[in-house]
Scaffold this active site. Structure first.
Site, mmCIF file in Angstrom:
data_model
loop_
_atom_site.group_PDB
_atom_site.id
_atom_site.type_symbol
_atom_site.label_atom_id
_atom_site.label_comp_id
_atom_site.label_asym_id
_atom_site.label_seq_id
_atom_site.Cartn_x
_atom_site.Cartn_y
_atom_site.Cartn_z
ATOM 1 N N CYS A 129 5.765 32.786 74.156
ATOM 2 C CA CYS A 129 6.036 33.046 75.563
ATOM 3 C C CYS A 129 7.436 32.559 75.925
ATOM 4 O O CYS A 129 7.982 31.682 75.266
ATOM 5 C CB CYS A 129 5.070 32.358 76.522
ATOM 6 S SG CYS A 129 3.353 32.680 76.167
ATOM 7 N N LYS A 161 9.338 36.029 68.304
ATOM 8 C CA LYS A 161 10.462 35.457 67.565
ATOM 9 C C LYS A 161 10.283 33.956 67.317
ATOM 10 O O LYS A 161 10.516 33.473 66.226
ATOM 11 C CB LYS A 161 11.750 35.720 68.342
ATOM 12 C CG LYS A 161 13.006 35.241 67.633
ATOM 13 C CD LYS A 161 13.340 36.116 66.468
ATOM 14 C CE LYS A 161 14.587 35.706 65.743
ATOM 15 N NZ LYS A 161 14.619 36.292 64.394
HETATM 16 O O1 M6R Z 1 12.554 30.214 63.817
HETATM 17 P P1 M6R Z 1 12.026 29.945 62.456
HETATM 18 O O2 M6R Z 1 13.042 30.144 61.384
HETATM 19 O O3 M6R Z 1 11.360 28.598 62.337
HETATM 20 O O4 M6R Z 1 10.881 31.025 62.238
HETATM 21 C C1 M6R Z 1 10.076 31.000 61.097
HETATM 22 C C2 M6R Z 1 9.272 32.264 60.972
HETATM 23 O O5 M6R Z 1 8.434 32.416 62.073
HETATM 24 C C3 M6R Z 1 10.168 33.498 60.859
HETATM 25 O O6 M6R Z 1 11.054 33.402 59.789
HETATM 26 C C4 M6R Z 1 9.296 34.766 60.669
HETATM 27 O O7 M6R Z 1 8.659 34.716 59.438
HETATM 28 C C5 M6R Z 1 10.167 36.007 60.820
HETATM 29 N N1 M6R Z 1 9.609 36.887 61.797
HETATM 30 C C6 M6R Z 1 10.317 36.768 59.562
HETATM 31 O O8 M6R Z 1 11.142 37.864 59.711
#
Ligand code: M6R
Length: 646
Positions: free
Chosen positions: A2, A641
């Site tokens: 959110c 995201k």
């Molecule tokens: O913001 P972060 O790097 O901690 O996020 C980790 C994962 O949620 C993120 O890499 C997710 O796997 C992506 N949507 C992959 O493309």
């Protein structure tokens, strides 16, 4: 997940709130809503679906309020619906609240409030918050322990209107009492007609920043959402409260002691968060990689010089004493960590383990003061990664955060932080963050090798025992932007494969050694934006089970960049071809005279960093397949995201 936004100032709030929500939509897009106050009345517009739906709601254009709060939702408790959309009210319609996070004890709190005759109209965990605030506001003699409140609250409010001051302090007390009851995570904004021209905010384990400018203030879940309005930010800490008017921001701790806070000036370029003529953010971010990698390298790496890590106070004495590195992260960031492991082991000879943050936390990892724990997070807000970092800290280990977002929560928890400087990544599917994370790992590994005195000898780069000099390796890193540009110059073959494969139900990604880590990343990219099921395997493992799934016409993508594993890898590809597979090979080797269907050639580089090049065709493949299927590339279903829930 959110996203929350707030505005208070001289302008019409609704436009600014919508703008902010659109910038935060990557955090969730199940429903959206805004609330402003006009003529002492809260006006709420909310609906299921995307932010733009609010613009069509009856009365939206008539909203005149100059302050308000807003929310875009990634549903956790309660399906996406109008009733479950934020803002939520208390029963008397006195307090409107938006919330990012999860209230873990909401059932308990709901039952408590139902006993006190409160009624609930949504299935959300959030609805307990406005009602709890109302409860403590209406019962000022009760505190969160059910006792008389502490009379030592030191509330100083910058306002001359005594009725408002009284109400504000009373509401602030009610909010602190309410939040003391909340278990879980929250970033909240509260407005009420009882305190005109004021927004009260607080947070714990969910992000919240306050942007400030002349005569107006802004609130958001992240900094980029506000960069068109201001560069000056306050980063709210856990259990901190702020009372915001258009001309003032007062900060309080949980004992309601007033304190000052430092402004952080952010240098990010707001236009970097726009599409700049690309159809989608993901495509733009893929094409930005030559530049984002260049930014990551920055002034850290130069030939014939030691690496520059002035911002990282890790000493050679400390490093010589550690016996293990843990790299902990989620999703794509974890895949970058797998490449990091190889780099630390090859260059620094430090045993390195990689773990998924959500698993690491619950498996009682062996950590002590001699363990260095590295946490990788593009957003810096991933709840599992932050919790895993806190665990290591509690066990006495030093923690290093690698993040892309300046001032994000993880950077405020870690002992040390280094930034990837890849620029804002908006598409849910991570692309440039990954290549920047791997680039940073490669430079960090050289830096550690220098601190440990391993920079004199050559580096073994593959299983044949081949070596390169450190200077050659540095050159390979410095050449990466140019080589990524070469791959991006011609994407026609990848498009052709995507045209052929986009109706498939299953695909496989294969690789050996470092190429297997890229197979994992390629498979994740495909799954998340095309909804095609895919699996990634170590090529040699196929014959131990998964090969049973290979049948006529199935599409298999293989990554082949390590010369020392070439023959074995080719044999594995032949095994799937024999069983009818259609193949796409991503390689920097000469593969003429083979019966592969598509060969995507990429420039040569050291296998230690080849994932930075071999991942690019896989990012593009996922992108083109998603486009062929007519899907929303930037906002795939069910995802967000920043994953700020555990
Ligand atoms: O913001 P972060 O790097 O901690 O996020 C980790 C994962 O949620 C993120 O890499 C997710 O796997 C992506 N949507 C992959 O493309």
């Amino acid at each position: 997940m959110c996203g929350i936004i707030g505005y208070i100032g001289p302008k019409k709030a609704s436009n600014i709130l919508i703008d902010g929500l659109l910038a935060l939509e990557y955090r969730g897009y199940d429903s959206a809503g805004i609330a402003t106050i006009e003529n002492n009345e809260i006006k709420i517009m909310k609906d299921k679906g995307r932010v733009k739906n609010i613009l069509n709601l009856e009365g939206y254009n008539e909203l005149q309020g100059t302050y308000g709060i807003a929310h875009t939702r990634w549903a956790t408790h309660g399906k996406p619906s109008k009733e479950n959309s934020h803002p939520h009210f208390d029963n008397s319609n006195t307090f409107a609240v938006v919330h990012n996070g999860i209230i873990e004890n909401y059932t308990e709190l709901r039952n408590f409030l139902i006993e006190k005759d409160y009624t609930f109209y949504s299935q959300t965990d959030t609805e307990v918050i406005p009602n709890l605030i109302h409860y403590y506001y209406s019962n000022p003699n009760i505190d969160s322990n059910g006792e008389n409140p502490d009379s030592s609250y030191d509330i100083v409010l910058d306002n001359n209107d005594s009725t408002k001051v009284n109400n504000t302090s009373r509401i602030l007390v009610a909010i602190t009492q309410a939040t003391k009851n909340l278990k879980g995570s929250y970033a909240i904004e509260v407005i009420s007609p009882l305190i005109p021209d004021t927004i009260i905010v607080s947070r714990k384990d969910s992000p919240l920043v306050i942007g400030t400018s002349n005569g107006e203030n802004f609130i958001a879940s992240d900094i980029p959402a506000l960069l068109t309005y201001t560069r000056d930010f306050y980063l709210l800490d856990d259990n901190e409260f702020a009372v915001i008017t258009k001309n003032s921001i007062e900060f309080y701790n949980e004992k309601l002691e007033n304190h000052k806070k430092e402004i952080k000036n952010i240098e990010w370029d707001a236009s970097a968060a726009e599409k700049n003529g690309f159809e989608d953010f993901m495509l733009k971010e893929i094409f930005e990689q030559p530049n984002s990698i260049r930014e990551t390298i920055g002034s850290r790496l130069k030939l014939n010089e030691k690496c520059n890590f002035d911002d990282l106070e890790i000493s050679s004495e400390y490093l010589k004493n550690i016996n293990k590195i843990f790299i902990v992260a989620c999703g794509t960031a974890m895949h970058a960590g797998l490449v990091g492991k190889n780099l630390f082991e090859k260059l620094c000879k430090i045993p390195t383990e990689v773990d998924i943050a959500s698993e690491f936390r619950y498996r009682d990892p062996i950590i002590d003061e001699k363990t260095l724990c590295i946490y990788v997070s593009q957003s810096g807000e991933t709840a599992d990664t932050i919790a895993a970092l806190k665990l290591a800290k509690s066990k006495g280990a030093k923690t290093l955060a690698i993040s892309n977002v300046i001032g994000s929560s993880i950077t405020r928890e870690a002992d040390y932080t280094i930034y990837t400087h890849a620029g804002p990544e908006i598409a849910v599917a991570s692309t440039k963050a990954y290549t920047s994370q791997v680039t940073l790992f490669s430079i960090l590994a050289i830096h550690f090798a220098e601190l440990l005195g391993y920079d004199k000898g050559d580096i073994t780069i593959n299983s044949n025992g081949e070596t390169i000099t450190l200077e050659d390796f540095k050159k390979d890193i410095l050449d990466l932007p140019k080589k990524v540009s070469i791959i991006l110059e011609d994407t026609s073959l990848i498009k052709k494969f995507a045209d052929e494969a986009y109706n498939e139900k299953d695909m496989f990604f294969l690789g050996r050694g470092i190429d297997q880590t890229v197979a994992l990343e390629g498979s994740l990219k495909l799954k998340e934006i095309t909804y095609i099921h895919s699996d990634a395997y170590a090529s040699g493992e196929l014959k131990h089970g998964p090969i049973a799934l290979i049948e006529n016409g199935i599409h298999v993508i293989s990554i082949l960049t390590d010369e020392s594993l070439l023959k074995k890898s080719i044999s594995n590809i032949q095994e799937v071809i024999t069983r009818g597979a259609k193949t796409m090979i991503v390689t920097n080797q000469n593969l003429e005279n083979n019966n592969f269907d598509f060969v995507i050639n990429i420039p040569e580089t050291s296998p230690l960093i080849s994932p930075i090049l071999s991942v690019i065709p896989l990012q593009l493949l996922a992108y083109y397949i998603s486009k062929n299927k007519g899907l929303d590339v930037d906002k795939p279903r069910n995802l967000a995201k920043s994953v700020t829930v555990e």
